[in-house]
Every structure is written in structure tokens, then in C-alpha cells.
Motif scaffolding. Sequence first.
Motif, short mmCIF file in Angstrom:
data_model
loop_
_atom_site.label_atom_id
_atom_site.label_comp_id
_atom_site.label_asym_id
_atom_site.label_seq_id
_atom_site.Cartn_x
_atom_site.Cartn_y
_atom_site.Cartn_z
N GLN A 52 3.39 -13.40 -61.89
CA GLN A 52 2.76 -14.38 -62.77
C GLN A 52 3.40 -15.75 -62.54
N GLU A 53 2.58 -16.77 -62.59
CA GLU A 53 2.99 -18.16 -62.44
C GLU A 53 3.62 -18.47 -61.07
N ALA A 54 3.27 -17.70 -60.05
CA ALA A 54 3.76 -17.97 -58.70
C ALA A 54 3.30 -19.35 -58.25
N LYS A 55 4.14 -20.00 -57.47
CA LYS A 55 3.84 -21.34 -56.95
C LYS A 55 3.34 -21.19 -55.51
N ILE A 56 2.11 -21.67 -55.27
CA ILE A 56 1.45 -21.50 -53.98
C ILE A 56 1.05 -22.87 -53.45
N VAL A 57 1.35 -23.12 -52.18
CA VAL A 57 0.92 -24.36 -51.53
C VAL A 57 -0.02 -24.02 -50.39
N ASP A 58 -1.12 -24.76 -50.31
CA ASP A 58 -2.11 -24.60 -49.25
C ASP A 58 -2.04 -25.84 -48.37
N CYS A 113 5.95 -33.67 -45.87
CA CYS A 113 5.85 -33.36 -47.30
C CYS A 113 7.00 -32.46 -47.77
N ASP A 114 7.24 -32.51 -49.08
CA ASP A 114 8.28 -31.71 -49.71
C ASP A 114 7.62 -30.57 -50.50
N PHE A 115 8.10 -29.37 -50.29
CA PHE A 115 7.49 -28.21 -50.96
C PHE A 115 8.52 -27.10 -51.20
N LYS A 116 9.71 -27.46 -51.53
CA LYS A 116 10.78 -26.47 -51.72
C LYS A 116 10.46 -25.46 -52.82
N GLY A 117 10.89 -24.23 -52.59
CA GLY A 117 10.83 -23.21 -53.62
C GLY A 117 9.46 -22.63 -53.91
N VAL A 118 8.56 -22.63 -52.94
CA VAL A 118 7.25 -22.03 -53.18
C VAL A 118 7.31 -20.53 -52.93
N ASP A 119 6.46 -19.81 -53.64
CA ASP A 119 6.38 -18.36 -53.47
C ASP A 119 5.47 -17.97 -52.31
N CYS A 120 4.53 -18.87 -51.99
CA CYS A 120 3.61 -18.60 -50.88
C CYS A 120 3.16 -19.90 -50.25
N ALA A 121 3.15 -19.92 -48.92
CA ALA A 121 2.61 -21.04 -48.16
C ALA A 121 1.42 -20.54 -47.35
N ILE A 122 0.30 -21.23 -47.47
CA ILE A 122 -0.93 -20.84 -46.77
C ILE A 122 -1.30 -21.93 -45.76
N MET A 123 -1.69 -21.50 -44.57
CA MET A 123 -2.24 -22.40 -43.56
C MET A 123 -3.47 -21.72 -42.99
N PHE A 138 7.65 -26.93 -37.86
CA PHE A 138 6.91 -26.84 -39.12
C PHE A 138 6.91 -25.41 -39.66
N VAL A 139 6.68 -24.43 -38.80
CA VAL A 139 6.70 -23.03 -39.24
C VAL A 139 8.09 -22.66 -39.75
N ARG A 140 9.13 -23.14 -39.06
CA ARG A 140 10.50 -22.87 -39.52
C ARG A 140 10.76 -23.53 -40.87
N LYS A 141 10.28 -24.76 -41.05
CA LYS A 141 10.46 -25.48 -42.33
C LYS A 141 9.82 -24.69 -43.47
N ILE A 142 8.63 -24.17 -43.22
CA ILE A 142 7.97 -23.37 -44.25
C ILE A 142 8.82 -22.15 -44.58
N TYR A 143 9.22 -21.42 -43.56
CA TYR A 143 10.01 -20.20 -43.76
C TYR A 143 11.29 -20.49 -44.54
N GLU A 144 11.95 -21.58 -44.21
CA GLU A 144 13.22 -21.93 -44.86
C GLU A 144 13.05 -22.42 -46.29
N ASN A 145 11.85 -22.87 -46.67
CA ASN A 145 11.62 -23.40 -48.01
C ASN A 145 10.93 -22.43 -48.95
N LEU A 146 10.64 -21.22 -48.46
CA LEU A 146 10.04 -20.21 -49.33
C LEU A 146 11.10 -19.62 -50.26
N GLN A 147 10.67 -19.19 -51.44
CA GLN A 147 11.53 -18.43 -52.33
C GLN A 147 11.91 -17.12 -51.63
#
Length: 181
Positions: A52-58, A113-123, A138-147
Motif C-alpha cells: 500500500q502507498e508504494a511510490k512508482i515513477v514512470d 531527474c531526482d527519484f530517490k527511494g522509489v518502490d518501482c521504476a517503469i520504462m 541510467f539503468v544503474r542509477k535506477i537500480y541504485e535509487n530503488l528501495q
Amino acid sequence: MRDDVFKTPIKKQFEFDEKVASVFDDMISRSVPYYALSADLTCEFLARTLLQEAKIVDFGCSTGALLLKLHEIRPDFSLIGIDDAPHMLNIAQTKANAYGAKIEFRCENLLECDFKGVDCAIMNYTLQFLRPLLRPGFVRKIYENLQSKGAQICSMGMSGDFELAIKCGSNMIRLGSILYA
């Protein structure tokens, strides 16, 4: 609105301008095989697996269609759409307002862009618009910024970047030409 963008010769480099944005939903549904199915599977997977209340970035959210589907299924999610095409985001915001969906849309360069601490990143069909040399970072940045235990979902029509995701530390499952984290 029906996509007739390529019926007349284009004298400039393709861009996601106002004309393309106005027909994008039709354009993407006809030009990318199983696009709607990919979006539906993504939404169902996230609805069933995220808390519940997961943070998702598209990333490359275009007109916000995927985020609106997620909102429909799970209105408790915190949804963020990032795109660098203002005309796409205008349409996305108009749709969200019409549905009463609280979705944050940001017009930003994906690489900055800044997107730290997201539960899911979608591309969804976004990575191929980044220069090949910039993709690994970019893929590494996403991986490193996921919860911790976060998900990264990437759908694309290019098969070579599956190996890229593995090198960057992402765990991905390949389904045909579509990649899911």
C-alpha cells in the motif's frame, strides 16, 4: 484522434511535439505490438505485488496512460510521471484531472531527474530514446535509487539491452522482446 502524422513528409527531425502528442495514444497502440497488453500486465503485476502507498515513477510517461491504469486499480499508490516532452505532459495532466487522479507529472530530462527511494521504476519503450552510451549509467542509477526489494520494469523492442540490465545489477526476466524486472 487518429494518427496521420506520417502521411505528409516531415522536414525536421522527429520529436514529441504538439502534433505527435495529440495522436500519440493511437500512434503507440498501432506501432508497438502488444503495447496495451504489456501495460495491462505491468499494472496487474504491480497491483498484486507492491505494498500500500508504494511510490512508482514512470520514466517517459508520455500521455500518462499507464499511470492512469495504475491509479484505477490502486488509487493508494503514489504515482510520478517524468517526461521531457511538455506537450505529452499537458495531455497527461488533462487526463489525470478529468479522472480525479492525483499523479505528479514532471517535465525533466530523465538523465538529470531526482527519484530517490522509489518502490518501482517503469520504462515502457523509453530506453531506446537514450543514446546507447548513456543507457548503462541510467539503468544503474535506477537500480541504485530503488528501495530495498524495489522493482524495475522495462519494456522495449530492442533485445540487446537485456545484457545491459544484467551488467548493471538488475534482475530481469525476458518475455519475447519485452523485458520485465
